[in-house]
Design a protein around this motif. Structure first.
Motif, PDB file in Angstrom:
ATOM      1  N   CYS A 197       0.830  -1.213   0.000  1.00 53.47           N
ATOM      2  CA  CYS A 197       0.000   0.000   0.000  1.00 53.47           C
ATOM      3  C   CYS A 197       0.860   1.257   0.000  1.00 53.47           C
ATOM      4  N   ASP A 198       1.921   1.273   0.806  1.00 56.09           N
ATOM      5  CA  ASP A 198       2.815   2.437   0.811  1.00 56.09           C
ATOM      6  C   ASP A 198       3.421   2.670  -0.578  1.00 56.09           C
ATOM      7  N   MET A 199       3.836   1.588  -1.232  1.00 59.53           N
ATOM      8  CA  MET A 199       4.484   1.725  -2.543  1.00 59.53           C
ATOM      9  C   MET A 199       3.503   2.218  -3.603  1.00 59.53           C
ATOM     10  N   LEU A 200       2.294   1.657  -3.595  1.00 63.21           N
ATOM     11  CA  LEU A 200       1.304   2.057  -4.609  1.00 63.21           C
ATOM     12  C   LEU A 200       0.927   3.524  -4.454  1.00 63.21           C
ATOM     13  N   ILE A 201       0.765   3.961  -3.214  1.00 62.71           N
ATOM     14  CA  ILE A 201       0.366   5.355  -2.987  1.00 62.71           C
ATOM     15  C   ILE A 201       1.524   6.303  -3.317  1.00 62.71           C
ATOM     16  N   ALA A 202       2.764   5.843  -3.087  1.00 62.44           N
ATOM     17  CA  ALA A 202       3.923   6.665  -3.469  1.00 62.44           C
ATOM     18  C   ALA A 202       4.032   6.790  -4.989  1.00 62.44           C
ATOM     19  N   LEU A 203       3.740   5.707  -5.700  1.00 61.52           N
ATOM     20  CA  LEU A 203       3.896   5.719  -7.159  1.00 61.52           C
ATOM     21  C   LEU A 203       2.752   6.427  -7.872  1.00 61.52           C
ATOM     22  N   ASP A 204       1.579   6.427  -7.250  1.00 59.72           N
ATOM     23  CA  ASP A 204       0.392   6.992  -7.905  1.00 59.72           C
ATOM     24  C   ASP A 204      -0.423   7.776  -6.882  1.00 59.72           C
ATOM     25  N   PRO A 205       0.111   8.928  -6.452  1.00 58.74           N
ATOM     26  CA  PRO A 205      -0.548   9.672  -5.358  1.00 58.74           C
ATOM     27  C   PRO A 205      -1.980  10.081  -5.677  1.00 58.74           C
TER      28      PRO A 205
ATOM     29  N   VAL B 276      -4.509  -1.386 -11.601  1.00 59.43           N
ATOM     30  CA  VAL B 276      -3.555  -2.127 -10.782  1.00 59.43           C
ATOM     31  C   VAL B 276      -3.595  -3.617 -11.124  1.00 59.43           C
ATOM     32  N   LEU B 277      -2.418  -4.156 -11.426  1.00 57.32           N
ATOM     33  CA  LEU B 277      -2.272  -5.607 -11.594  1.00 57.32           C
ATOM     34  C   LEU B 277      -1.441  -6.118 -10.434  1.00 57.32           C
ATOM     35  N   HIS B 278      -1.977  -7.064  -9.699  1.00 58.77           N
ATOM     36  CA  HIS B 278      -1.301  -7.555  -8.496  1.00 58.77           C
ATOM     37  C   HIS B 278      -1.078  -9.059  -8.617  1.00 58.77           C
ATOM     38  N   ALA B 279       0.136  -9.507  -8.360  1.00 60.60           N
ATOM     39  CA  ALA B 279       0.408 -10.940  -8.406  1.00 60.60           C
ATOM     40  C   ALA B 279       1.092 -11.392  -7.130  1.00 60.60           C
ATOM     41  N   SER B 280       0.724 -12.585  -6.709  1.00 59.22           N
ATOM     42  CA  SER B 280       1.376 -13.239  -5.583  1.00 59.22           C
ATOM     43  C   SER B 280       1.235 -14.727  -5.823  1.00 59.22           C
ATOM     44  N   ARG B 281       2.318 -15.473  -5.644  1.00 64.15           N
ATOM     45  CA  ARG B 281       2.213 -16.907  -5.868  1.00 64.15           C
ATOM     46  C   ARG B 281       1.425 -17.582  -4.752  1.00 64.15           C
ATOM     47  N   HIS B 282       1.720 -17.195  -3.515  1.00 58.28           N
ATOM     48  CA  HIS B 282       1.140 -17.907  -2.376  1.00 58.28           C
ATOM     49  C   HIS B 282       0.045 -17.132  -1.650  1.00 58.28           C
ATOM     50  N   GLY B 283      -0.032 -15.824  -1.852  1.00 55.02           N
ATOM     51  CA  GLY B 283      -1.031 -15.051  -1.134  1.00 55.02           C
ATOM     52  C   GLY B 283      -0.806 -15.135   0.368  1.00 55.02           C
TER      53      GLY B 283
ATOM     54  N   LEU C 179      -0.105   0.312 -12.894  1.00 51.92           N
ATOM     55  CA  LEU C 179       0.686  -0.170 -11.772  1.00 51.92           C
ATOM     56  C   LEU C 179       0.729  -1.691 -11.792  1.00 51.92           C
ATOM     57  N   VAL C 180       1.932  -2.234 -11.590  1.00 54.37           N
ATOM     58  CA  VAL C 180       2.119  -3.678 -11.541  1.00 54.37           C
ATOM     59  C   VAL C 180       2.798  -4.000 -10.201  1.00 54.37           C
ATOM     60  N   VAL C 181       2.219  -4.911  -9.440  1.00 51.34           N
ATOM     61  CA  VAL C 181       2.770  -5.272  -8.126  1.00 51.34           C
ATOM     62  C   VAL C 181       2.993  -6.778  -8.053  1.00 51.34           C
ATOM     63  N   PHE C 182       4.085  -7.181  -7.451  1.00 49.40           N
ATOM     64  CA  PHE C 182       4.383  -8.599  -7.260  1.00 49.40           C
ATOM     65  C   PHE C 182       4.937  -8.747  -5.846  1.00 49.40           C
ATOM     66  N   GLY C 183       4.242  -9.508  -5.018  1.00 48.86           N
ATOM     67  CA  GLY C 183       4.695  -9.655  -3.636  1.00 48.86           C
ATOM     68  C   GLY C 183       4.479 -11.059  -3.104  1.00 48.86           C
TER      69      GLY C 183
ATOM     70  N   VAL D 161       7.471  -5.789  -4.930  1.00 49.75           N
ATOM     71  CA  VAL D 161       7.965  -4.773  -5.854  1.00 49.75           C
ATOM     72  C   VAL D 161       6.781  -4.201  -6.631  1.00 49.75           C
ATOM     73  N   ALA D 162       6.781  -2.899  -6.811  1.00 47.04           N
ATOM     74  CA  ALA D 162       5.707  -2.235  -7.553  1.00 47.04           C
ATOM     75  C   ALA D 162       6.344  -1.375  -8.644  1.00 47.04           C
TER      76      ALA D 162
END
Lengths: 229, 88
Positions: A51-59, A65-72, A146-150, A170-171
């Motif tokens: 959340c901090d990264m997304l808000i910093a990148l797109d105030p 937003v595309l969000h990926a996580s293998r395990h959630g 925005l693309v996020v992978f965590g 990473v975003a």
């Protein structure tokens, strides 16, 4: 095919030294200060970092937003399974936060971003899936997204059945134009013979030029960063 | 007073159950609204609180929204509900 540019990025992992790179946050406990405390309380560490990264990148909160996580969120899911096994009723909050789009859902409420959001899991091909989805959006007229992978370590109980996954997220802002400082994403279909599935930490190393091409063996593709102009 | 002890118990239950990391029992005014305004809880919190009441006091709330709204109005009304209906 539409050209992709990495216009900006942010990363979080306690497993690397930032070495002066301001875009990489390395604290063990990311603050989550971009999110009001009544929402922040529901986020785990990676959720706070994302959340901090997304808000910093797109105030102004105007990007898809595309969000990926293998395990959630394996921990919350496992806790619910324990509750079911013990015959206890399920926690609604735990259930709500265990779903794959939970983090970007909280981000959406906090930031007011009402754009399209997608949550992806791809058995180790998350990066390739994100790039394919991003290509689709950008080819369809979207200029930036925005693309996020965590990911975070899976619960100890599952550790023998899943690859070791260091906590990292990473975003990136991907776009169709080379803004100042942007780097071009060059795709090749001849990946290096490296069998390991890509993780968020690999993407951070790649953005910091600490490793060679980002190869996804499952997708048979490989990405390099080139100067933007 | 018993009511005060119960109110304090409920405050701690709310903070612990709903993971209100920046809130102390002293921050919860017994007469202020718990939801939306006042403490600022939301609908997921309402479900979670209903579950906690069931687990700790054996109280099952009716699905009737209006009576739940009254019981959950503030800490005093919640304490009155527990006082009247607790199983133990």
């Amino acid at each position: 095919m539409t050209e992709l540019f990495v216009q900006e990025w942010r990363g979080w992992t306690p497993h690397r030294d930032a070495a002066g790179e301001a875009r990489l946050e390395t604290s063990a406990k990311p603050a989550g200060t971009a999110i009001p405390s009544m929402l922040r309380r529901r986020l785990n560490l990676i959720g706070r970092a994302v959340c901090d990264m997304l808000i910093a990148l797109d105030p102004v909160a105007e990007l898809d937003v595309l969000h990926a996580s293998r395990h959630g969120d394996g921990e919350r899911t496992l806790e619910m399974l324990y509750a079911i096994d013990a015959g206890e009723p399920l926690s609604p909050a735990r259930f709500g936060l265990s779903v794959h789009n939970a983090i970007i859902g909280v981000y959406s409420i906090a930031s007011g971003n009402r754009r399209s959001q997608q949550a992806v899991a791809a058995s180790g091909a998350e990066w390739a899936a994100l790039m394919a989805e991003a290509q689709g959006y950008l080819s369809d007229g979207t200029e930036r997204l925005l693309v996020v992978f965590g990911d975070q370590p899976v619960p100890a109980r599952f550790a023998d059945f899943a690859p070791h996954t260091p906590a990292a997220a990473v975003a990136l802002v991907l776009g169709t134009t080379p803004t100042p400082g942007a780097r071009r994403l060059a795709l090749s279909t001849a990946p290096e013979a490296d069998g390991a599935a890509l993780q968020p930490l690999d993407v951070i190393d790649w953005l910091m030029q600490r490793r060679g091409p980002l190869s996804c063996p499952l997708a048979g593709r490989s990405w390099t960063l080139a100067p933007g102009a | 007073m018993t009511t005060t002890a119960l109110e304090h118990e409920l405050k701690e239950m709310i903070i612990e159950t709903l993971e209100l990391e920046d809130v102390t029992p002293a921050d919860i005014d017994p007469d202020e609204p718990l939801f939306v305004e006042g403490l600022g809880l939301d609908s997921i919190d309402a479900l979670e609180l209903g579950l906690a009441l069931q687990k700790r006091y054996g109280i099952t709330l009716e699905s009737d929204a209006e009576s739940s709204r009254q019981h959950f109005a503030n800490l005093r009304s919640l304490a009155a509900l527990v006082e009247a209906r607790r199983a133990n």
